[in-house]
Structure formats: C-alpha cells, structure tokens
Design a protein around this motif. Sequence first.
Motif, short mmCIF file in Angstrom:
data_model
loop_
_atom_site.label_atom_id
_atom_site.label_comp_id
_atom_site.label_asym_id
_atom_site.label_seq_id
_atom_site.Cartn_x
_atom_site.Cartn_y
_atom_site.Cartn_z
N THR A 28 0.83 -1.20 0.00
CA THR A 28 0.00 0.00 0.00
C THR A 28 0.87 1.26 0.00
OG1 THR A 28 -1.85 -1.13 1.06
CG2 THR A 28 -1.74 1.27 1.32
N PHE A 29 1.87 1.29 0.87
CA PHE A 29 2.77 2.45 0.90
C PHE A 29 3.64 2.52 -0.35
CE2 PHE A 29 1.45 2.74 5.31
CZ PHE A 29 1.51 4.11 5.56
N ALA A 30 3.98 1.38 -0.93
CA ALA A 30 4.72 1.38 -2.20
C ALA A 30 3.86 2.00 -3.31
CB ALA A 30 5.15 -0.03 -2.57
N ASN A 31 2.56 1.73 -3.29
CA ASN A 31 1.67 2.35 -4.27
C ASN A 31 1.56 3.85 -4.03
OD1 ASN A 31 1.19 0.08 -5.83
ND2 ASN A 31 -0.56 -0.56 -4.60
N LEU A 32 1.58 4.27 -2.78
CA LEU A 32 1.62 5.71 -2.49
C LEU A 32 2.90 6.31 -3.08
CD1 LEU A 32 0.66 8.32 -1.15
CD2 LEU A 32 1.64 7.48 1.01
N ASP A 33 4.01 5.61 -2.96
CA ASP A 33 5.26 6.08 -3.56
C ASP A 33 5.13 6.25 -5.07
OD1 ASP A 33 6.82 6.31 -1.25
OD2 ASP A 33 7.62 4.27 -1.42
N LEU A 34 4.42 5.34 -5.73
CA LEU A 34 4.23 5.45 -7.19
C LEU A 34 3.45 6.71 -7.56
CD1 LEU A 34 3.43 1.73 -8.12
CD2 LEU A 34 5.56 3.00 -8.55
N VAL A 35 2.46 7.05 -6.75
CA VAL A 35 1.70 8.28 -7.00
C VAL A 35 2.60 9.49 -6.80
CG1 VAL A 35 -0.25 9.71 -6.27
CG2 VAL A 35 -0.52 7.22 -6.39
N LEU A 36 3.34 9.50 -5.70
CA LEU A 36 4.27 10.61 -5.44
C LEU A 36 5.26 10.76 -6.58
CD1 LEU A 36 5.06 10.01 -1.64
CD2 LEU A 36 3.48 11.71 -2.62
N GLU A 37 5.81 9.64 -7.03
CA GLU A 37 6.80 9.66 -8.11
C GLU A 37 6.20 10.25 -9.38
OE1 GLU A 37 8.61 6.14 -10.77
OE2 GLU A 37 9.12 6.01 -8.63
N HIS A 38 4.96 9.92 -9.68
CA HIS A 38 4.32 10.45 -10.88
C HIS A 38 4.32 11.98 -10.88
CE1 HIS A 38 1.54 10.81 -14.25
NE2 HIS A 38 0.89 11.72 -13.52
N TYR A 39 4.16 12.56 -9.72
CA TYR A 39 4.11 14.03 -9.60
C TYR A 39 5.45 14.64 -9.24
CZ TYR A 39 -0.90 13.86 -10.15
OH TYR A 39 -2.16 13.67 -10.67
N GLY A 40 6.50 13.84 -9.18
CA GLY A 40 7.81 14.36 -8.81
C GLY A 40 7.87 14.79 -7.36
N ALA A 41 7.03 14.21 -6.53
CA ALA A 41 6.95 14.58 -5.11
C ALA A 41 7.75 13.58 -4.27
CB ALA A 41 5.51 14.61 -4.64
N THR A 42 8.03 13.98 -3.05
CA THR A 42 8.73 13.11 -2.11
C THR A 42 7.86 12.91 -0.88
OG1 THR A 42 9.81 14.86 -0.85
CG2 THR A 42 10.93 14.11 -2.87
N ARG A 43 8.26 11.95 -0.08
CA ARG A 43 7.55 11.70 1.18
C ARG A 43 7.57 12.94 2.08
NH1 ARG A 43 10.08 5.72 2.56
NH2 ARG A 43 9.24 4.68 0.70
N ALA A 44 8.61 13.75 1.98
CA ALA A 44 8.74 14.94 2.82
C ALA A 44 7.70 16.00 2.45
CB ALA A 44 10.14 15.51 2.70
N GLN A 45 7.01 15.84 1.34
CA GLN A 45 5.97 16.79 0.95
C GLN A 45 4.57 16.34 1.34
OE1 GLN A 45 7.68 16.85 -3.08
NE2 GLN A 45 7.52 19.08 -2.95
N VAL A 46 4.48 15.14 1.91
CA VAL A 46 3.20 14.66 2.43
C VAL A 46 2.90 15.42 3.71
CG1 VAL A 46 1.95 12.67 3.37
CG2 VAL A 46 3.50 12.36 1.42
#
Length: 134
Positions: free
Chosen positions: A56-74
């Motif tokens: 589930t968190f890996a899929n969240l990473d895929l969404v973040l990656e699509h937008y060029g975002a990082t976990r630090a922007q959550v």
Amino acid sequence: MTKIETFGFGVPWESLFGYSQALRAGDTLYVSGQLSHNAEGTFLGEGDFGLQMATTFANLDLVLEHYGATRAQVVETTILVRNLREHFGSLAPFHAQYFGEHRPTSTVMGVSDLALPEQLIEVGAVVRLDVATP
C-alpha cells in the motif's frame, strides 16, 4: 483559475467507481486511499497485514513519483485499518520509518470493512508540491 490534473493506475475499479488515484489542484495533491495491488490490479497479501501495508505504501510512492513529489511533501495521511487493535503495533513503527524525520499529520481509524473483502489497510494522503524538500 486553478487547473486540475488527475492520475490513475488504469486498474478496473477506477472507472467502475469513477475516481482518480490522485487529483492535483494547484500545488496541492489529494491522494485517494491506496491499497495492496500490483500494476494489473490484482490484490496482494490476503491475510498478510505486513505485505498489504508495505505494498500500500509502495503504491503511495508510485503516486508521489508520478508528480515528482517526495515523502517529505506529504502533509497528512489518513489510514483506515480493519482490526486496528491487532495491527497498530506493526503499523505505527512502519509509518514512522516510512517518513523518517518528517512528521506529517495523521489520522488512523479502525473500520469494520473496506472496499475489498480481503483488504486490511487503506492509506490516503494530502501532499503539498510547493513544500521545499531537504
């Protein structure tokens, strides 16, 4: 006027339910509840909370990656868990490790059911793309 951009994995339930995995409005990204599935939309980890949580968190990473975002922007997570008392002990340290030194706001709720019968966890998020990352 703010432009809206959506993103989807192309899994069957996106069109069935009529939603996007994420919606960007300006510099804010709203991420729908992620769950444990592969690229084809096959559910993974029936009965295995650890695998479902990691996927589930890996899929969240895929969404973040699509937008060029990082976990630090959550800036916020919303986590729904079946049998919360049973799983909180493994969820809490995983969430802390996933974000490292970053501490987003978070709401964790125990629920009686989720969309799929075998699903134990779902994670949504709000992301600010204008937040500077370390």
